[in-house]
Design an enzyme around this catalytic site. Structure first.
Site, PDB file in Angstrom:
ATOM      1  N   LYS A  13      -3.201  12.110  -4.040  1.00  0.00           N
ATOM      2  CA  LYS A  13      -4.436  11.660  -3.392  1.00  0.00           C
ATOM      3  C   LYS A  13      -4.795  12.565  -2.207  1.00  0.00           C
ATOM      4  O   LYS A  13      -5.952  12.935  -2.043  1.00  0.00           O
ATOM      5  CB  LYS A  13      -4.279  10.217  -2.877  1.00  0.00           C
ATOM      6  CG  LYS A  13      -3.972   9.195  -3.962  1.00  0.00           C
ATOM      7  CD  LYS A  13      -3.889   7.779  -3.399  1.00  0.00           C
ATOM      8  CE  LYS A  13      -2.726   7.536  -2.436  1.00  0.00           C
ATOM      9  NZ  LYS A  13      -1.396   7.564  -3.078  1.00  0.00           N
ATOM     10  N   ARG A  88      -5.001  -0.749  -0.074  1.00  0.00           N
ATOM     11  CA  ARG A  88      -3.704  -0.773  -0.745  1.00  0.00           C
ATOM     12  C   ARG A  88      -3.365  -2.157  -1.291  1.00  0.00           C
ATOM     13  O   ARG A  88      -2.351  -2.330  -1.948  1.00  0.00           O
ATOM     14  CB  ARG A  88      -2.598  -0.466   0.262  1.00  0.00           C
ATOM     15  CG  ARG A  88      -2.208   0.963   0.512  1.00  0.00           C
ATOM     16  CD  ARG A  88      -1.267   1.510  -0.495  1.00  0.00           C
ATOM     17  NE  ARG A  88      -0.151   2.273   0.044  1.00  0.00           N
ATOM     18  CZ  ARG A  88      -0.247   3.449   0.661  1.00  0.00           C
ATOM     19  NH1 ARG A  88      -1.397   4.005   0.876  1.00  0.00           N
ATOM     20  NH2 ARG A  88       0.846   4.055   1.067  1.00  0.00           N
ATOM     21  N   ARG A 127       9.132  16.776  -1.903  1.00  0.00           N
ATOM     22  CA  ARG A 127       8.031  16.936  -0.962  1.00  0.00           C
ATOM     23  C   ARG A 127       8.556  17.126   0.467  1.00  0.00           C
ATOM     24  O   ARG A 127       9.519  16.493   0.871  1.00  0.00           O
ATOM     25  CB  ARG A 127       7.140  15.686  -1.026  1.00  0.00           C
ATOM     26  CG  ARG A 127       5.914  15.745  -0.159  1.00  0.00           C
ATOM     27  CD  ARG A 127       4.802  14.921  -0.734  1.00  0.00           C
ATOM     28  NE  ARG A 127       4.840  13.533  -0.298  1.00  0.00           N
ATOM     29  CZ  ARG A 127       3.861  12.659  -0.548  1.00  0.00           C
ATOM     30  NH1 ARG A 127       2.802  13.017  -1.256  1.00  0.00           N
ATOM     31  NH2 ARG A 127       3.958  11.423  -0.133  1.00  0.00           N
ATOM     32  N   ARG A 162      10.193  13.180   4.786  1.00  0.00           N
ATOM     33  CA  ARG A 162       9.814  11.990   5.542  1.00  0.00           C
ATOM     34  C   ARG A 162      10.903  10.924   5.453  1.00  0.00           C
ATOM     35  O   ARG A 162      11.618  10.849   4.471  1.00  0.00           O
ATOM     36  CB  ARG A 162       8.493  11.414   4.995  1.00  0.00           C
ATOM     37  CG  ARG A 162       7.285  12.068   5.583  1.00  0.00           C
ATOM     38  CD  ARG A 162       6.008  11.778   4.823  1.00  0.00           C
ATOM     39  NE  ARG A 162       5.893  10.431   4.286  1.00  0.00           N
ATOM     40  CZ  ARG A 162       4.870  10.035   3.533  1.00  0.00           C
ATOM     41  NH1 ARG A 162       3.884  10.863   3.249  1.00  0.00           N
ATOM     42  NH2 ARG A 162       4.824   8.826   3.060  1.00  0.00           N
ATOM     43  N   ARG A 173       8.903   2.035  -2.542  1.00  0.00           N
ATOM     44  CA  ARG A 173       7.456   2.277  -2.426  1.00  0.00           C
ATOM     45  C   ARG A 173       6.767   2.192  -3.774  1.00  0.00           C
ATOM     46  O   ARG A 173       5.644   1.703  -3.884  1.00  0.00           O
ATOM     47  CB  ARG A 173       7.202   3.656  -1.809  1.00  0.00           C
ATOM     48  CG  ARG A 173       7.156   3.618  -0.300  1.00  0.00           C
ATOM     49  CD  ARG A 173       7.334   4.993   0.297  1.00  0.00           C
ATOM     50  NE  ARG A 173       6.241   5.891   0.004  1.00  0.00           N
ATOM     51  CZ  ARG A 173       6.367   7.224  -0.054  1.00  0.00           C
ATOM     52  NH1 ARG A 173       7.536   7.781   0.122  1.00  0.00           N
ATOM     53  NH2 ARG A 173       5.322   7.959  -0.293  1.00  0.00           N
TER      54      ARG A 173
HETATM   55  P1  ADP Z   1       2.144   7.644   0.155  1.00  0.00           P
HETATM   56  O1  ADP Z   1       0.778   7.553  -0.440  1.00  0.00           O
HETATM   57  O2  ADP Z   1       2.768   8.945  -0.034  1.00  0.00           O
HETATM   58  O3  ADP Z   1       3.001   6.464  -0.134  1.00  0.00           O
HETATM   59  P2  ADP Z   1       1.033   7.213   2.789  1.00  0.00           P
HETATM   60  O4  ADP Z   1       1.102   8.382   3.676  1.00  0.00           O
HETATM   61  O5  ADP Z   1      -0.275   6.845   2.198  1.00  0.00           O
HETATM   62  O6  ADP Z   1       2.105   7.515   1.694  1.00  0.00           O
HETATM   63  O7  ADP Z   1       1.601   5.921   3.521  1.00  0.00           O
HETATM   64  C1  ADP Z   1       2.866   5.909   4.143  1.00  0.00           C
HETATM   65  C2  ADP Z   1       3.204   4.499   4.603  1.00  0.00           C
HETATM   66  O8  ADP Z   1       2.208   4.064   5.541  1.00  0.00           O
HETATM   67  C3  ADP Z   1       3.173   3.446   3.508  1.00  0.00           C
HETATM   68  O9  ADP Z   1       4.393   3.382   2.815  1.00  0.00           O
HETATM   69  C4  ADP Z   1       2.888   2.178   4.334  1.00  0.00           C
HETATM   70  O10 ADP Z   1       4.032   1.745   5.016  1.00  0.00           O
HETATM   71  C5  ADP Z   1       1.911   2.678   5.363  1.00  0.00           C
HETATM   72  N1  ADP Z   1       0.494   2.551   4.904  1.00  0.00           N
HETATM   73  C6  ADP Z   1      -0.391   3.554   4.690  1.00  0.00           C
HETATM   74  N2  ADP Z   1      -1.591   3.085   4.297  1.00  0.00           N
HETATM   75  C7  ADP Z   1      -1.467   1.733   4.257  1.00  0.00           C
HETATM   76  C8  ADP Z   1      -2.360   0.668   3.903  1.00  0.00           C
HETATM   77  N3  ADP Z   1      -3.629   0.899   3.515  1.00  0.00           N
HETATM   78  N4  ADP Z   1      -1.881  -0.600   3.975  1.00  0.00           N
HETATM   79  C9  ADP Z   1      -0.619  -0.848   4.366  1.00  0.00           C
HETATM   80  N5  ADP Z   1       0.265   0.096   4.695  1.00  0.00           N
HETATM   81  C10 ADP Z   1      -0.144   1.388   4.662  1.00  0.00           C
END
Ligand code: ADP
Ligand code: ZN
Length: 215
Positions: A13, A88, A127, A162, A173
């Site tokens: 994404k 999400r 990554r 990370r 996740r």
């Molecule tokens: P990825 O898409 O690689 O899982 P992100 O960088 O989008 O990682 O998100 C990392 C973390 O940030 C998620 O695992 C969650 O804990 C938090 N997070 C990000 N966006 C949201 C969201 N819209 N709602 C709830 N938690 C979020």
């Protein structure tokens, strides 16, 4: 353009969002980047979000909606936005619908990026992310390594795995994605907004999205 990018962690994404910003100046809004920035800066938001993120759990909806309600009204969103990692959950999608109605904003498309689970696991474990909160460039030790091992090409800071990219947190996740986020696919299908993209190349994905947005 006004686009939501859906897809599992590691679906790409962020990469697709960055490429789309170059097309028409729409801004990328990544809730993950915003939250990681807040954690590093030690803000109140960061303190509230940190433990959830480290465990690979979602941050509470109320916290996320607070961030997004402010963010979507900033002037740089006028040209359009690419939402990466938001919404999400179904409650976030419902709240976003209400917010966009209130602001008089119409979405162009919700692009669901489909990538096989094996490929996702492979990508996430390899990554690496730049530690600089202003940069957050993404690398892959196999397919897209930096010029100097462990060092960001763009800003010279270290690149690291990370905290939520250990094998355990990754599998958690992905489970969270299947339970909480995958239902958004049906939600947006019912809204008539869904576009499924499964091209193996970024170019193929971009073209499919642009065709829908401009078509
Ligand atoms: P990825 O898409 O690689 O899982 P992100 O960088 O989008 O990682 O998100 C990392 C973390 O940030 C998620 O695992 C969650 O804990 C938090 N997070 C990000 N966006 C949201 C969201 N819209 N709602 C709830 N938690 C979020
Ligand atoms: Zn960097």
């Amino acid at each position: 353009m006004r686009v939501i990018l859906l897809g599992a962690p590691g679906a790409g994404k962020g990469t697709i969002a960055k490429l789309l910003t170059q097309v028409d100046g729409s801004v990328q809004i990544s809730t993950g980047d915003i939250l990681r920035g807040a954690v590093q800066a030690g803000t109140e938001l960061g303190k509230q979000a940190e433990a959830f993120m480290k465990a690979g759990d979602l941050v509470p909806d109320a916290l996320i909606m607070g961030i997004m309600e402010t963010r979507l009204q900033e002037p740089d969103c006028a040209k359009g936005f690419l939402l990466d990692g938001f919404p999400r959950t179904i409650p976030q999608a419902e709240a976003l619908k209400t917010l966009l109605n209130k602001l008089g904003i119409q979405l162009d498309v919700v692009a669901n990026i489909e990538v096989p689970r094996e490929e996702i696991l492979n990508r996430l474990t390899t990554r690496r992310t730049c530690v600089n909160p202003q940069c957050q460039a993404i690398y892959n030790v196999r397919s897209q390594p930096p010029k100097v091992e462990g060092v960001c090409d763009k800003c010279g800071n270290p690149i690291v795995q990370r905290d939520d990219e250990t094998a355990e947190a990754i599998s958690h996740r992905l489970d969270t994605y299947n339970q909480k986020t995958a239902p958004l696919i049906d939600f947006y299908r019912q809204e008539g907004m869904l576009l499924t993209v499964d091209s193996p190349s970024s170019e193929g994905i971009i073209n499919a999205i642009l065709e829908r947005v401009n078509g």
